[in-house]
Design a protein around this motif. Structure first.
Motif, PDB file in Angstrom:
ATOM      1  N   SER A  20       9.922   8.990   2.687  1.00  0.00           N
ATOM      2  CA  SER A  20       9.007  10.271   2.668  1.00  0.00           C
ATOM      3  C   SER A  20       7.628   9.896   2.195  1.00  0.00           C
ATOM      4  N   CYS A  21       7.258   8.826   2.105  1.00  0.00           N
ATOM      5  CA  CYS A  21       5.972   8.602   1.536  1.00  0.00           C
ATOM      6  C   CYS A  21       4.428   9.357   2.196  1.00  0.00           C
ATOM      7  N   LEU A  22       4.552   9.081   3.492  1.00  0.00           N
ATOM      8  CA  LEU A  22       3.505   9.635   4.443  1.00  0.00           C
ATOM      9  C   LEU A  22       4.045  10.398   5.347  1.00  0.00           C
ATOM     10  N   PRO A  23       3.123  11.626   5.626  1.00  0.00           N
ATOM     11  CA  PRO A  23       1.879  11.931   5.259  1.00  0.00           C
ATOM     12  C   PRO A  23       1.935  12.369   3.572  1.00  0.00           C
ATOM     13  N   LEU A  24       0.939  12.092   2.739  1.00  0.00           N
ATOM     14  CA  LEU A  24       0.916  12.587   1.413  1.00  0.00           C
ATOM     15  C   LEU A  24       1.033  14.140   1.342  1.00  0.00           C
ATOM     16  N   SER A  25       1.878  14.531   0.367  1.00  0.00           N
ATOM     17  CA  SER A  25       2.310  15.965   0.231  1.00  0.00           C
ATOM     18  C   SER A  25       1.052  16.690  -0.587  1.00  0.00           C
ATOM     19  N   VAL A  80      -2.803   4.623   8.162  1.00  0.00           N
ATOM     20  CA  VAL A  80      -3.625   5.573   8.470  1.00  0.00           C
ATOM     21  C   VAL A  80      -3.147   6.715   9.558  1.00  0.00           C
ATOM     22  N   GLU A  81      -2.596   6.136  10.683  1.00  0.00           N
ATOM     23  CA  GLU A  81      -1.933   7.101  11.582  1.00  0.00           C
ATOM     24  C   GLU A  81      -0.906   7.908  11.188  1.00  0.00           C
ATOM     25  N   GLU A  82      -0.120   7.225  10.424  1.00  0.00           N
ATOM     26  CA  GLU A  82       1.059   8.222   9.674  1.00  0.00           C
ATOM     27  C   GLU A  82       0.606   9.304   9.006  1.00  0.00           C
ATOM     28  N   ASN A  83      -0.361   8.987   8.114  1.00  0.00           N
ATOM     29  CA  ASN A  83      -0.779  10.116   7.291  1.00  0.00           C
ATOM     30  C   ASN A  83      -1.698  11.317   7.934  1.00  0.00           C
ATOM     31  N   LEU A 106       0.948  -1.286  -0.090  1.00  0.00           N
ATOM     32  CA  LEU A 106      -0.022  -0.210  -0.085  1.00  0.00           C
ATOM     33  C   LEU A 106       0.859   1.162  -0.061  1.00  0.00           C
ATOM     34  N   HIS A 107       1.980   1.213   0.380  1.00  0.00           N
ATOM     35  CA  HIS A 107       2.824   2.473   0.777  1.00  0.00           C
ATOM     36  C   HIS A 107       3.243   2.901  -0.682  1.00  0.00           C
ATOM     37  N   GLU A 108       3.633   1.818  -1.657  1.00  0.00           N
ATOM     38  CA  GLU A 108       4.075   2.178  -3.055  1.00  0.00           C
ATOM     39  C   GLU A 108       2.694   2.573  -3.809  1.00  0.00           C
ATOM     40  N   ALA A 109       1.898   1.893  -3.377  1.00  0.00           N
ATOM     41  CA  ALA A 109       0.592   2.450  -4.258  1.00  0.00           C
ATOM     42  C   ALA A 109       0.307   3.850  -3.873  1.00  0.00           C
ATOM     43  N   LEU A 110       0.286   4.173  -2.527  1.00  0.00           N
ATOM     44  CA  LEU A 110      -0.109   5.770  -2.135  1.00  0.00           C
ATOM     45  C   LEU A 110       0.950   6.690  -2.870  1.00  0.00           C
ATOM     46  N   LEU A 111       2.173   6.288  -2.809  1.00  0.00           N
ATOM     47  CA  LEU A 111       3.170   7.207  -3.658  1.00  0.00           C
ATOM     48  C   LEU A 111       2.641   7.065  -5.144  1.00  0.00           C
ATOM     49  N   ASN A 112       2.231   5.992  -5.752  1.00  0.00           N
ATOM     50  CA  ASN A 112       2.009   6.380  -7.089  1.00  0.00           C
ATOM     51  C   ASN A 112       0.793   7.025  -7.227  1.00  0.00           C
ATOM     52  N   VAL A 113      -0.167   7.173  -6.301  1.00  0.00           N
ATOM     53  CA  VAL A 113      -1.428   7.903  -6.474  1.00  0.00           C
ATOM     54  C   VAL A 113      -0.845   9.347  -6.144  1.00  0.00           C
TER      55      VAL A 113
END
Length: 451
Positions: A125-130, A151-154, A84-91
């Motif tokens: 530096s994936c989370l939180p999303l920029s 969820v908590e990191e974001n 999920l980390h890589e997926a959120l970075l791609n998003v």
């Protein structure tokens, strides 16, 4: 607000649910299509993507809902582990590329919740999303510790939702989720006896009421309140009622158009930009102005100020503002009223503009603000030497601001980008100017600040 629907297609989703007897992936795809159908009624731009150990975009941002549903029907599980980390970075990269750094969006993740740290390194530096976003993770099993930590990191508006096992209960749960999180936030824009029901896009964070009161307290000249620190900005759209009482719908929708027309008329006839001071909550104010979007279409913009009655410091307590006509009628004192502002500097005839947009007073409240400043400066460098004077003013302002915040690494990175731009400079004069700008940026960094 644009929505990204992200579906987990890892191998664990192919397992059948003991209660319903169908696979978790079938349940996730069913309810993902339910969300797409609901977003179709909201006329929202949607992007559909899947993830396992790799990320795949099924449909980019758009409103071709039928194609989205057909793509979801063709999804099959992959023999891969979910990342999920890589997926959120791609998003995040996709949103920055398609929508820009200032457009807020919602990311809805459908997963079985079975995600574990297998010792593979995470993206830095994936989370939180920029990007300005809301992250909603819908887990169809009790979520693992890794899902909870993501969820908590974001932080921010992130939330974890645990979907019930039963299909009937899950369907009701998803309906409640769609109505509470994916529906546009509504408000009542009112002034005296006039009112209009409007949609607020994106949602104002921190406010959970079903309908937000937007009570206009009065109107101000933009020269007196231009550039305070905003926590968020939102587009105000007049609601299109489809009720049988068309005359009532037209009366309610008129005030929004009337306000917009009044702003444009004053700006055209008197060359004055006006804004409306709006009370949202007991100690929370906002400003309503007009702005042009990328298609040169004028809209109403709601800019939410920081909490407190002194959100515009140079004006003072916003709750004590009175109409100028009231002061003249009551003849309160012989001095000039507090507005318009007139505070000349001692020994000078120049009246400074009170604004956070002046020199080192600009407030960078979000990370994407710094990125927008950098992109703007680099775009201007491609127009050298025609834009030389404007670039130098912008450069001086950024140096003062970054120095006041001790952002030395930012100045160093900006000087490196200037060096890259000089390699592709169109002529020798532009190359010399860019080299000078790079030297000015590097010299602004104190020697003891470089590690």
């Amino acid at each position: 607000m644009p929505v990204v629907i992200l579906v987990d297609v890892s191998l664990s989703t192919a397992v059948q649910c003991e209660i319903s007897g169908i696979s978790y992936q079938h349940k996730m795809l069913t309810f993902a299509k339910q969300c797409v159908g609901y977003l179709k009624t909201q006329n929202t731009r949607v992007c559909v993507a899947t993830f396992a150990s790799s990320f795949s975009v099924l449909q980019p941002f758009g409103k071709d809902y039928d194609s989205m549903l057909s793509e979801l029907d063709a999804v099959t599980p992959k023999q891969e582990c979910p990342k999920l980390h890589e997926a959120l970075l791609n998003v995040q990269h996709m949103v920055l590329s398609d929508l820009g750094s200032t457009c807020a969006c919602q990311v809805v993740v459908f997963t079985d919740g079975q995600m574990y740290d297998l010792g593979t390194p995470r993206p830095p530096s994936c989370l939180p999303l920029s990007i300005p976003s809301e992250l909603h993770v819908l887990a169809f099993k009790p979520p693992s510790d890794l899902i909870t930590s993501i969820v908590e990191e974001n932080g921010g508006c992130s939330k974890l939702w645990v979907v019930p096992y039963s299909m009937l209960a899950a369907e009701r749960y998803i309906q409640t989720f769609c109505k509470s999180q994916l529906q546009a936030q509504t408000g009542v824009l009112s002034f005296g006896g006039l009112s209009s029901i409007v949609d607020i896009n994106p949602r104002i964070p921190g406010i959970t009421s079903a309908r937000i009161p937007l009570a206009i307290q009065g109107f101000l000249d933009m020269a007196n309140c231009f550039g305070p620190a905003f926590t968020s900005k939102h587009t105000i759209i007049c609601t299109d009622f489809r009720s049988e009482a068309k005359d009532v719908a037209q009366k309610e929708a008129t005030f929004c158009a009337l306000l917009h027309g009044a702003f444009m008329s004053v700006k055209t006839s008197k060359s004055i930009s006006m804004c409306a001071l709006v009370l949202i909550e007991a100690d929370r104010y906002a400003l309503i102005t007009t702005y042009l979007d990328s298609r040169k279409k004028s809209n109403l913009l709601l800019s939410v100020l920081q909490r407190g009655e002194d959100a515009i410091p140079w004006i003072g307590n916003l709750s004590t503002l009175l109409p100028d006509s009231y002061l003249k009628e009551k003849q309160i004192g012989s001095v000039k009223p507090p507005l318009p502002l007139d505070r000349p500097v001692a020994g000078s005839a120049v009246t400074p503009a009170c604004s956070y947009n002046q020199s080192a007073c600009l407030a960078w409240l979000h990370p994407h603000g710094i990125q927008a400043e950098t992109q703007k400066l680099l775009r201007l460098t491609k127009k050298l030497p025609e834009k030389r004077a404007f670039i130098e003013r912008e450069l001086d302002r950024i140096i003062k601001l970054a120095s006041s915040l001790s952002l030395w690494s930012y100045l160093i990175s900006l000087s490196i980008l200037m060096n890259r731009e000089s390699e592709g400079a169109p002529n020798a004069e532009a190359k010399v100017l860019l080299a000078g700008y790079r030297t000015r940026l590097a010299s602004a960094v104190p020697p003891d600040a470089v590690q």
